[in-house]
Scaffold this motif. Sequence first.
Motif, PDB file in Angstrom:
ATOM      1  N   LEU A 141      64.703  17.008  -3.355  1.00  0.00           N
ATOM      2  CA  LEU A 141      65.501  17.098  -4.848  1.00  0.00           C
ATOM      3  C   LEU A 141      66.175  19.058  -5.011  1.00  0.00           C
ATOM      4  O   LEU A 141      66.654  19.396  -5.564  1.00  0.00           O
ATOM      5  N   LEU A 142      65.488  19.507  -4.035  1.00  0.00           N
ATOM      6  CA  LEU A 142      65.484  20.903  -4.920  1.00  0.00           C
ATOM      7  C   LEU A 142      66.040  21.747  -3.267  1.00  0.00           C
ATOM      8  O   LEU A 142      65.888  22.608  -2.607  1.00  0.00           O
ATOM      9  N   ARG A 143      67.254  21.067  -2.790  1.00  0.00           N
ATOM     10  CA  ARG A 143      68.151  21.519  -1.603  1.00  0.00           C
ATOM     11  C   ARG A 143      67.646  21.927  -0.387  1.00  0.00           C
ATOM     12  O   ARG A 143      67.446  20.468   0.552  1.00  0.00           O
ATOM     13  N   ASP A 144      66.989  22.855  -0.392  1.00  0.00           N
ATOM     14  CA  ASP A 144      66.610  23.340   1.518  1.00  0.00           C
ATOM     15  C   ASP A 144      65.553  22.742   1.462  1.00  0.00           C
ATOM     16  O   ASP A 144      65.325  22.654   2.679  1.00  0.00           O
ATOM     17  N   ASP A 145      64.347  22.644   0.726  1.00  0.00           N
ATOM     18  CA  ASP A 145      63.736  22.067   1.282  1.00  0.00           C
ATOM     19  C   ASP A 145      63.308  20.960   1.438  1.00  0.00           C
ATOM     20  O   ASP A 145      62.000  21.051   2.192  1.00  0.00           O
ATOM     21  N   GLY A 146      64.304  20.130   1.149  1.00  0.00           N
ATOM     22  CA  GLY A 146      64.358  19.087   1.924  1.00  0.00           C
ATOM     23  C   GLY A 146      64.193  18.967   3.422  1.00  0.00           C
ATOM     24  O   GLY A 146      64.119  17.649   4.006  1.00  0.00           O
ATOM     25  N   ILE A 147      64.354  19.831   4.007  1.00  0.00           N
ATOM     26  CA  ILE A 147      64.769  19.932   5.640  1.00  0.00           C
ATOM     27  C   ILE A 147      63.451  19.030   6.516  1.00  0.00           C
ATOM     28  O   ILE A 147      64.553  17.854   6.816  1.00  0.00           O
ATOM     29  N   GLY A 148      62.832  19.196   6.012  1.00  0.00           N
ATOM     30  CA  GLY A 148      61.231  18.852   6.809  1.00  0.00           C
ATOM     31  C   GLY A 148      61.679  16.988   6.763  1.00  0.00           C
ATOM     32  O   GLY A 148      61.929  16.627   7.608  1.00  0.00           O
ATOM     33  N   PRO A 149      61.724  16.488   5.676  1.00  0.00           N
ATOM     34  CA  PRO A 149      62.063  15.420   5.658  1.00  0.00           C
ATOM     35  C   PRO A 149      63.183  14.752   6.476  1.00  0.00           C
ATOM     36  O   PRO A 149      63.521  13.715   6.627  1.00  0.00           O
ATOM     37  N   ARG A 150      64.462  15.816   6.462  1.00  0.00           N
ATOM     38  CA  ARG A 150      65.612  15.169   6.734  1.00  0.00           C
ATOM     39  C   ARG A 150      64.994  15.333   7.803  1.00  0.00           C
ATOM     40  O   ARG A 150      65.642  14.541   9.070  1.00  0.00           O
ATOM     41  N   ILE A 151      64.117  16.098   8.913  1.00  0.00           N
ATOM     42  CA  ILE A 151      64.808  16.176  10.213  1.00  0.00           C
ATOM     43  C   ILE A 151      63.791  14.708  10.883  1.00  0.00           C
ATOM     44  O   ILE A 151      64.106  14.722  11.435  1.00  0.00           O
ATOM     45  N   VAL A 152      63.008  14.924  10.306  1.00  0.00           N
ATOM     46  CA  VAL A 152      61.661  13.702  10.212  1.00  0.00           C
ATOM     47  C   VAL A 152      62.844  12.493  10.583  1.00  0.00           C
ATOM     48  O   VAL A 152      62.821  11.622  11.526  1.00  0.00           O
ATOM     49  N   GLU A 153      63.540  12.214   8.906  1.00  0.00           N
ATOM     50  CA  GLU A 153      64.201  10.889   9.657  1.00  0.00           C
ATOM     51  C   GLU A 153      65.506  10.935  10.616  1.00  0.00           C
ATOM     52  O   GLU A 153      65.328   9.843  11.267  1.00  0.00           O
ATOM     53  N   ALA A 154      66.131  11.722  10.707  1.00  0.00           N
ATOM     54  CA  ALA A 154      66.858  12.348  11.783  1.00  0.00           C
ATOM     55  C   ALA A 154      66.366  12.183  13.359  1.00  0.00           C
ATOM     56  O   ALA A 154      67.269  11.050  14.034  1.00  0.00           O
ATOM     57  N   LEU A 155      64.543  12.131  13.647  1.00  0.00           N
ATOM     58  CA  LEU A 155      64.625  11.943  14.965  1.00  0.00           C
ATOM     59  C   LEU A 155      63.804  10.346  14.644  1.00  0.00           C
ATOM     60  O   LEU A 155      63.790   9.934  15.875  1.00  0.00           O
ATOM     61  N   GLY A 156      63.555   9.356  13.783  1.00  0.00           N
ATOM     62  CA  GLY A 156      63.197   8.127  13.507  1.00  0.00           C
ATOM     63  C   GLY A 156      65.184   7.274  13.729  1.00  0.00           C
ATOM     64  O   GLY A 156      64.424   6.772  15.067  1.00  0.00           O
ATOM     65  N   TRP A 157      66.099   8.027  13.357  1.00  0.00           N
ATOM     66  CA  TRP A 157      67.072   7.058  13.992  1.00  0.00           C
ATOM     67  C   TRP A 157      67.704   7.921  15.391  1.00  0.00           C
ATOM     68  O   TRP A 157      68.015   6.132  15.776  1.00  0.00           O
ATOM     69  N   LEU A 158      67.116   9.060  15.306  1.00  0.00           N
ATOM     70  CA  LEU A 158      67.812   9.136  17.106  1.00  0.00           C
ATOM     71  C   LEU A 158      66.873   8.631  17.407  1.00  0.00           C
ATOM     72  O   LEU A 158      67.419   7.804  18.855  1.00  0.00           O
TER      73      LEU A 158
END
Length: 182
Positions: A14-31
């Motif tokens: 919810l805090l823009r760039d602070d969410g990079i960690g969960p975003r990367i983990v989510e992308a790695l899961g999809w990949l």
Amino acid sequence: MSGPLVVIGVGNVLLRDDGIGPRIVEALGWLANDDASLLPAQTRLVDGGTLGMDLLDEINGACAVLVVDALDTGGEPGTVRVLRDDAIGAAPGRSGSAAGGIAELLAVARLLASMTRPVALVGVEAGEITFELGLSPRVEAALPLAIATVRRTAWALADEARGTTVSAHHGSATPTLTAATA
């Protein structure tokens, strides 16, 4: 390698760039769903959000831990850095960031003997920490490099945990994505 390699994405989406960690983990899961050889075998992907010390159970018994988080060191937004072991706690940053809560989490895990090294953090320099969904354009543009850096670091940690040299980065891996809950 006994126990899983645990990759934890931390931060507040919810805090823009602070969410990079969960975003990367989510992308790695999809990949990894499309290509299981992207990550070492027995890799567990965890969306750690803002749980802090509640992540202790997630890293208990891990052969290695890789944290993915936003950094706030005054560097250029989107810059990707890798920190190892004690350098994680020494990194400047905002309260509750990798330099704060995660360093404390790792220290407590070591004191309880539930985790030993190797430990690394892949940090992406934040540009905007504001109440807004989505990453800023500069941090969004850094996603491919950040994902590649997480993959390289995961393989290096797995090799270190096994006591081997850098692996060929292929073979069967079955990462799992979990959302840690309090």
